[in-house]
Structure formats: C-alpha cells, structure tokens
Design an enzyme around this catalytic site. Structure first.
Site, PDB file in Angstrom:
ATOM      1  N   ASP A  99      26.257  27.311  22.451  1.00  0.00           N
ATOM      2  CA  ASP A  99      27.084  27.267  23.690  1.00  0.00           C
ATOM      3  C   ASP A  99      28.378  27.646  23.290  1.00  0.00           C
ATOM      4  O   ASP A  99      28.697  27.202  22.105  1.00  0.00           O
ATOM      5  CB  ASP A  99      26.527  25.916  24.343  1.00  0.00           C
ATOM      6  N   CYS A 152      -1.483   3.414   3.688  1.00  0.00           N
ATOM      7  CA  CYS A 152      -2.260   2.509   4.680  1.00  0.00           C
ATOM      8  C   CYS A 152      -1.732   2.963   6.170  1.00  0.00           C
ATOM      9  O   CYS A 152      -1.982   2.124   7.028  1.00  0.00           O
ATOM     10  CB  CYS A 152      -1.944   1.069   4.359  1.00  0.00           C
ATOM     11  N   CYS A 156       0.906  -1.269   0.017  1.00  0.00           N
ATOM     12  CA  CYS A 156      -0.033   0.204   0.055  1.00  0.00           C
ATOM     13  C   CYS A 156       0.859   1.280   0.250  1.00  0.00           C
ATOM     14  O   CYS A 156       2.014   1.228   0.295  1.00  0.00           O
ATOM     15  CB  CYS A 156      -0.859  -0.051   1.278  1.00  0.00           C
TER      16      CYS A 156
END
Length: 777
Positions: A472, A92, A89
């Site tokens: 930082d 799905c 699919c």
C-alpha cells in the site's frame, strides 16, 4: 470508527470447488458491506474471522448475509491460551487435541507440548472448567502460561535432577556388580540398576502408558521397551545407560527450549505493576489495575511508561525497543502516543490513559505471541501425524527381525534380541519430532524481540515462500502526511519570509497541507504572526491579512479569481512541480503572485533501500497499490524502483489486484492494517506495518511489524527463510543419523550405549541448531 473482532465456526459444502466458490462469494459480499473492515476464512480450523464496526453492521446482520448465501455460521467463539504442566512427551499433541476437541462447545484445539501451551477456541456453550478437568484426567495439569509463571529452582531443573539420580544409581550398580558381592545381598547391583530404571524412566513410562490407554504408540514406549528388553537378557547396565542418556537428553532439550520461552518472558517482565496517578494537585502511587481510560498519569525521567495513552503535557524521548524493536529513542510531544512497558528517558510527561492495563498494546503482544506458540506449523503437524503409524511400523519391524533371526536364520536368541532392542532405539524419531518446534519457537521469539510478531508457525512458513510483494502506498511506502518540498519565490520577499507569511495565514486552518506548511516554518525557526483576518474559501483555499499583507492562498482557480482574470497565465514552475506528483499552492498578495509552495507525501527515508534489499532476497515482483491518482503513483514508483503500479483503487479493488497477482506468485501484502485490511486478508501473507497502536492491525494481519521501520520487512523475510533452511537442516540431520544407525545396526551391529549416544546426540544437535535462530538480528 469502532472495531470489533468476531470468530465464528463456518460450515461449507463438502465438495472442494463448491466450498471455495461459497467462501469467495461470502467474503466478497462481506468486504463490500459498509462497516466490515476485514473478512477471512481459515479452512483448516473451519473459522470465519471478521473485523467489523458494530455501529454499522451487527453480528446478527452477518448471520443473515451468510444465511442468504446458503452458508451456515455457528456460535461465536473466544480463545484462551493456557499453560500445560506435567508434559514429558515429545509427540502427544495429537492426543491432547483429539481429547479436548471432543468436549461440547470446543471448536478448535492447538496443543504444542514443546512450548508447554495449549490454545482452546470455544463458544458460550463451552467451559474452560471442563477443559481443565479433562486435561487433569489425562494426567497433566493446567498452569500459568510459561510467559507468566515463575518456576522455582527445583521445578526448572527437575529433569536434570532425575538424570543425575539415574547416573548415581547406574554408577553404584556398576561398582556393586564388579566388586566382591556382599553375601547377604548378592543381587544388590540389580536393585541399584532397578532404581536407575525408575529414576530415568518413570516419566517416559507414564507418557507411554497414557498413550497406550488410547491405543497409541509413542517414542517413550519404544525407549522403555528397549530398556526393559535389555534387562530381560541380563544387560541391566546397558538398559540403565539408555534411560540415563534419554532422560539427560530430555532435560537438556527442555533447558534449551526454555531459552525460547525466556525470550517471551522478557516481554512479560515489562508489565508495570503501579502508576503515578494525578489527582488534582496531588500525585498518588496506585496499582495499575486501578488506572482507567481518561485518568492522567505522571511519567518521570528514567521511569517505565505504565500505561497506553496520549501525551497531554511535557516533552521527552522514549525507548520503545521492547514494543517496536526500534534501536533509537523516539521523541514524544503533545498528542503523541506512548505504550506501556517502554522506558522514558530525560523528560517528564503527563499522559492521558486510553486503555485499561489488560487491553494495552504490550498485553495484546504477549497474548498474541503465546497464542502463536500454541499453533503448530504445518510441517510440525505433518510429523506429529506421522509419529504414531511410524512407531507401530518400528514395533512390527523389530518383531519381524526377532522372528526371522531366530526361526529362519537360526541365530542365537541373545544376539538377535539385543540387536532388536538396539533397533528400537535407533529407529525412534525423537530428533525428527523436535526438529520443527525447536526452530519455529526460536524464530517466533527472535521476531518478537525485534518488533515483529508472527501470528503462528503457519505464517512463518508461508512468508518463506513469498516471491512477490504488494505495498500500500500511503503510510507504508510514504510517510502518510504531506511535507513541504519546494518554495519558489517570484517577489521581492525572501523564501523564509514568504513561508512565514503563508504559515501565519494558515494557523487557523486544520487542512493537512496547512499543517505541513506550519511544520516546515517551525522547523526553520520562523516566528509566526497571528492573522488579523482569516476566511476559508471552500474548494479554493483561504484569504487572510498578515502583518499588512493581503494574501490569497490556494489553487489555480483562487489565483485567477483573486486577480479578476480567468485566462491569467500560470508560471512554468507550476507545471513542472505538478508533473513531478507534487500538490502546489499559489500565494498571491496585493494583486500579484508572490510564490509557490509545493507539498508531497514523501517516501520514507529507507523505502528505497528496503526495495533494494527485497530484490537481493530474490523477490521477483514488487507492486504498489494506492487510491491516489496515477501521476502521483508513477512519481513515487519511479523514485523507489517499483515494478508495477495500480492507482485509483478502492479497498475492494486492492483485493482484486492481490488475487490477480496470486495467479503467478506467492504474495505478501504490506499495509497499515486498516483501510487495506481486506487486501491483507486475501494475500498468502498479510503484513501490517506501524501497528503498535492499532488494534485492527494486531487482530487482522498474519504478521505485524510493530514500528514504522520498513527495514523490518526484509528482516521478516530473512528470518522466515532462515527458519525454513534450519528446519530442512534439522530434518536432514535427524533422518540421516537415523538411517545411518539403522543400517549399522542391521549390518555390522552396534552396542546399545553407542546407539543411544548417536540417537540422543542427534536430538540435541537439532535443538541447538534451531536455537541459532534466536541470534537473528
């Protein structure tokens, strides 16, 4: 400090403002609590993610804090990513997630059929056995993850085989239809076409029936309905052609998507299977599962490093590209970390094991990438939610076209029905559904191959929106350790001789400044002496006797006290060095000042270039956050071209700064993932740098740069922005072709085979366009 990660469902008030206030109060309380390294709430999943030191705060303590604030925490959970087999699919995912999430004890499911993986988060009441049983009931099967599986030739190419059989039966049917019919088999061509229908449509029919049983229409239903409709009006050949092109497109699409999975499989191939274990004076080759922390493993030249550990003997260089993305080998000596899966070069080393094989950095990277592949991006989730109602709308529209054409416009049934079946094909959103996963999976794979780990499609999309970066300072913009920058001599001694004497005196000191001086002396090739006498003077420095020199080495107070004059003038060079943000020690010998040695935590070599690249990318604001003093911060900021500095910050202060920046921009916080973990968690995107050996960073950051190379940051933002552009291109192509074909079908009318070529062609185009991201360097 120990670090443990906890993920627990959280129940917040239904009112959005009240929920946000409760969440912020809980996070602030936890982050201020000693022992909590980071705390983050995923509102979409309803999960609290916590990194903490169990020796300082227990899980029960966390429950108590939440209860005091009126927040309910559920059972602690764990995560598993498993392979998904038998998936044909394209849309799905929602059904898979809905079915599995209904199992008691399962808290969150993220299915990505395009990647053939499903991620399940469950508590101790949940069971993977029940999850596997439910998956099999739905007609799928649980397999090894795609990065662990080794499919056979037939398994890899089953889609192309079925497409080939469909074409064979189609051609035989065309021949039988056009040649003189066999008297005993006048309808042979219909049988051959029927076989083509079965070969090309059985997988799509199975997916359509699965969804129909749950009241859902999908793309496969639209295609099968169109093919059967063509057969119903006698156009068997066109129906078979439709299913051939549809199955061929699906097979080629799967083949192309395998390239994204192969990029991850290349990491799995690096997993070592054996190690050479040192046992006394002998060496034994053993399976990697038998090697445990504390064992000594021998790594010879040209061998793959088999474990995570620390070098305890020998010197070598190691190619770490597979883990960190670094292009050049890295020198390794006594005390350095090495990682499983990297490649030793010319030297032999002994390594003390620090982690079991299943806990190695390589194993964590593979697991994190697999989990990231299971997490669909927000754009993909939006399209998946749209697929079912859209398919229902297409069926209603086609029905109206048939009714209006026959009963109102009085057109021939054949013409109306043929056009309606063509409309079913061209209105199917195959290309739209696959447009996002093709790009996201390619981008995640490209990042992993270059030492950048995206922890999911959502972080890839968020990074594309970043317009402000907060760094930082220590260990991120700078090297994270002091280095000697200046040696100033006031005596008859030479610069090298002064440095040699001071380094010799500091040999017994463990202070970072002492180690910096010793490293510089060793780099210059100076031969150090053993001090005849050594004394540490707390808060001031040291005194020592080296080669007959009486030395007092330390700060201004030590210099003045050693000379017995508290008002002793200091040289102007000292003030100049300190003004430039450098820590300066004074070397006094035999009652007078011999010289100055300045040290500083220097910016990384490519820090300035990285800042410039970020500006070229359109980053409008760059800030630096540090616990260091303002003078040092200003010096680094001026050198690198930082817009704004925030100094003297505690970890909680960094969180406040990030939240303030978020008021006007989308913020990425870049740090080492340890002392700044709360700030990483509070930013739109938390990026941990140099995290190859840091479990905390691997767990807490949204994006992980595995090496200390700052240039990976512009690459990360470029890749995320490029993926966003490619997704936009794919959606434009998919929607544009679909609208064009719909208009052509309703106006002038087009043949069913031409409609299928246009429809499946656009699907392949968006997949191939997404795969271009794999080539991002």
């Amino acid at each position: 400090m120990l670090n443990k990660n906890m993920e627990v469902p959280i129940t917040l008030p239904e009112d959005e403002r009240e929920a946000k206030a409760c969440a912020e109060l809980l996070l602030d309380t936890l982050e201020y609590h000693e022992g909590v390294n980071s705390a983050k709430i995923d509102f979409e999943q309803g999960m609290l993610h916590l990194a903490y030191d169990p020796e300082q705060i227990s899980a029960t303590g966390v429950d108590s804090i939440a209860a005091e604030l009126g927040v309910k925490l559920g059972e602690r959970t764990q995560h598993c990513t498993m392979g998904l087999g038998g998936v044909g699919c394209r849309d799905c995912a929602l059904r898979l997630e809905r079915e599995l999430a209904a199992i008691p004890g399962v808290h969150h499911v993220s299915a990505n059929p395009a990647a053939h993986v499903v991620g399940v988060r469950y508590d101790e009441h949940g069971t993977l056995v029940e999850v596997e049983r439910r998956i099999e009931e739905m007609g799928y099967r649980v397999t090894e993850r795609p990065d662990e599986a080794k499919p056979s030739f037939w398994q890899r190419n089953i889609g192309l085989i079925w497409a080939g059989l469909t074409l064979l039966f189609l051609l035989l049917g065309l021949a039988a239809e056009r040649l003189t019919p066999i008297p005993t088999l006048p309808n042979l061509y219909i049988l051959l076409y029927a076989l083509a229908f079965i070969a090309g449509g059985h997988e799509a029919a199975r997916e359509a029936l699965r969804d129909l049983r749950h009241g859902t229409l999908n793309i496969d239903f639209l295609m099968i309905a169109s093919a059967l409709g063509a057969a119903a009006i006698g156009e068997w050949a066109e129906g078979a052609m439709l299913l051939f092109l549809f199955s061929l497109s699906g097979a080629l699409e799967e083949f192309a998507m395998d390239r994204t999975r192969n990029a991850i499989e290349s990491l799995t191939a690096l997993r070592p299977s054996e190690a050479t274990l040192r046992q006394g004076d002998s060496e034994v080759r053993v399976p990697i599962e038998q090697v445990h922390p504390g064992d000594i493993v021998v790594i010879r030249p040209g061998e793959q490093v088999s474990v995570d550990g620390i070098v305890v003997n020998g010197y070598t260089s190691i190619n770490q590209a597979a883990i960190t993305g670094e292009s050049m080998p890295v020198n390794k000596e006594l005390g350095d970390d090495v990682f499983a899966g990297t490649m030793n070069q010319e030297g032999a080393i002994d390594v003390r094991v620090t982690k079991d094989a299943q806990d190695s950095t390589l194993a964590k990277v593979i697991d994190l990438v697999a989990e990231a592949q299971s997490e669909r991006a927000p754009t993909q989730r939006m399209i998946d939610r749209f697929a079912h109602p859209y398919a229902v709308g297409v069926v209603i529209t086609v029905t109206l076209v048939i009714l209006i054409g026959i009963f109102i416009l009085s057109q021939p049934f054949y013409d109306v029905f043929y056009r309606a079946m063509t409309l079913l094909v061209v209105a199917s959103p195959c290309a739209l559904v696959i447009s996002t996963p093709a790009s996201i999976l390619s981008a995640i794979a490209a990042g992993a191959r270059n030492g950048v780990l995206f922890k999911g499609g959502v972080h890839l999309e968020n990074a594309a929106a970043v317009d402000s970066v907060a760094f930082d300072k220590t260990g991120t913009l700078t090297l994270g350790r002091p280095e000697v920058t200046d040696v100033v001599v006031f005596d008859t001694l030479s610069e090298d001789e002064l440095l040699r004497l001071v380094a010799s005196a500091e040999r017994r000191s463990e202070h970072p400044i002492a180690q910096a001086i010793i490293r510089d002396a060793q780099r210059r090739g100076l031969v150090l002496s053993e001090p005849e006498r050594f004394q540490a003077i707390p808060g001031l420095g040291i005194s020592a006797m080296v080669d007959g020199y009486e030395l007092a080495i330390g700060n201004e107070k030590l210099y003045r006290s050693s000379n017995g004059n508290s008002a002793l003038a200091l040289p102007k060079e000292l003030a100049e060095l300190q003004a430039s943000g450098k820590t300066t020690i004074l070397a006094n010998h035999n009652g007078h000042l011999a010289g100055l040695i300045a040290v500083a935590d220097l910016p990384r070599v490519n820090a300035s270039d990285t800042i410039a690249e970020l500006r070229d990318l359109g980053i409008k604001h760059i800030a630096m956050l540090t616990g260091d003093n303002k003078q040092v911060a200003q010096y680094i900021a001026a050198d690198l071209g930082i817009d704004e500095i925030f100094a003297d910050l505690m970890p909680a202060d960094k969180v406040a700064v990030v939240k303030n920046l978020q008021e006007s921009s989308k913020v990425a916080m870049v740090g080492d993932g340890i002392n700044d973990a709360p700030a990483l968690a509070s930013a739109e995107v938390g990026i941990a740098m140099g995290a190859a050996g840091t479990d905390v960073a691997l767990e807490t950051a949204d994006i992980v740069l595995m090496s200390d190379d700052l240039s990976k940051l512009p690459f990360t933002l470029r890749l995320s922005r490029r993926s966003k552009r490619v997704i936009a291109q794919n959606m434009a192509i998919a929607l544009g072709v679909m609208v064009l074909l719909i208009l052509a079908t309703l106006s002038i009318g087009i043949s069913l085979p031409l409609a299928v070529v246009g429809h499946e062609g656009s699907t392949l185009v968006v997949v191939l366009n997404g795969l271009r991201l794999l080539r991002t360097k």
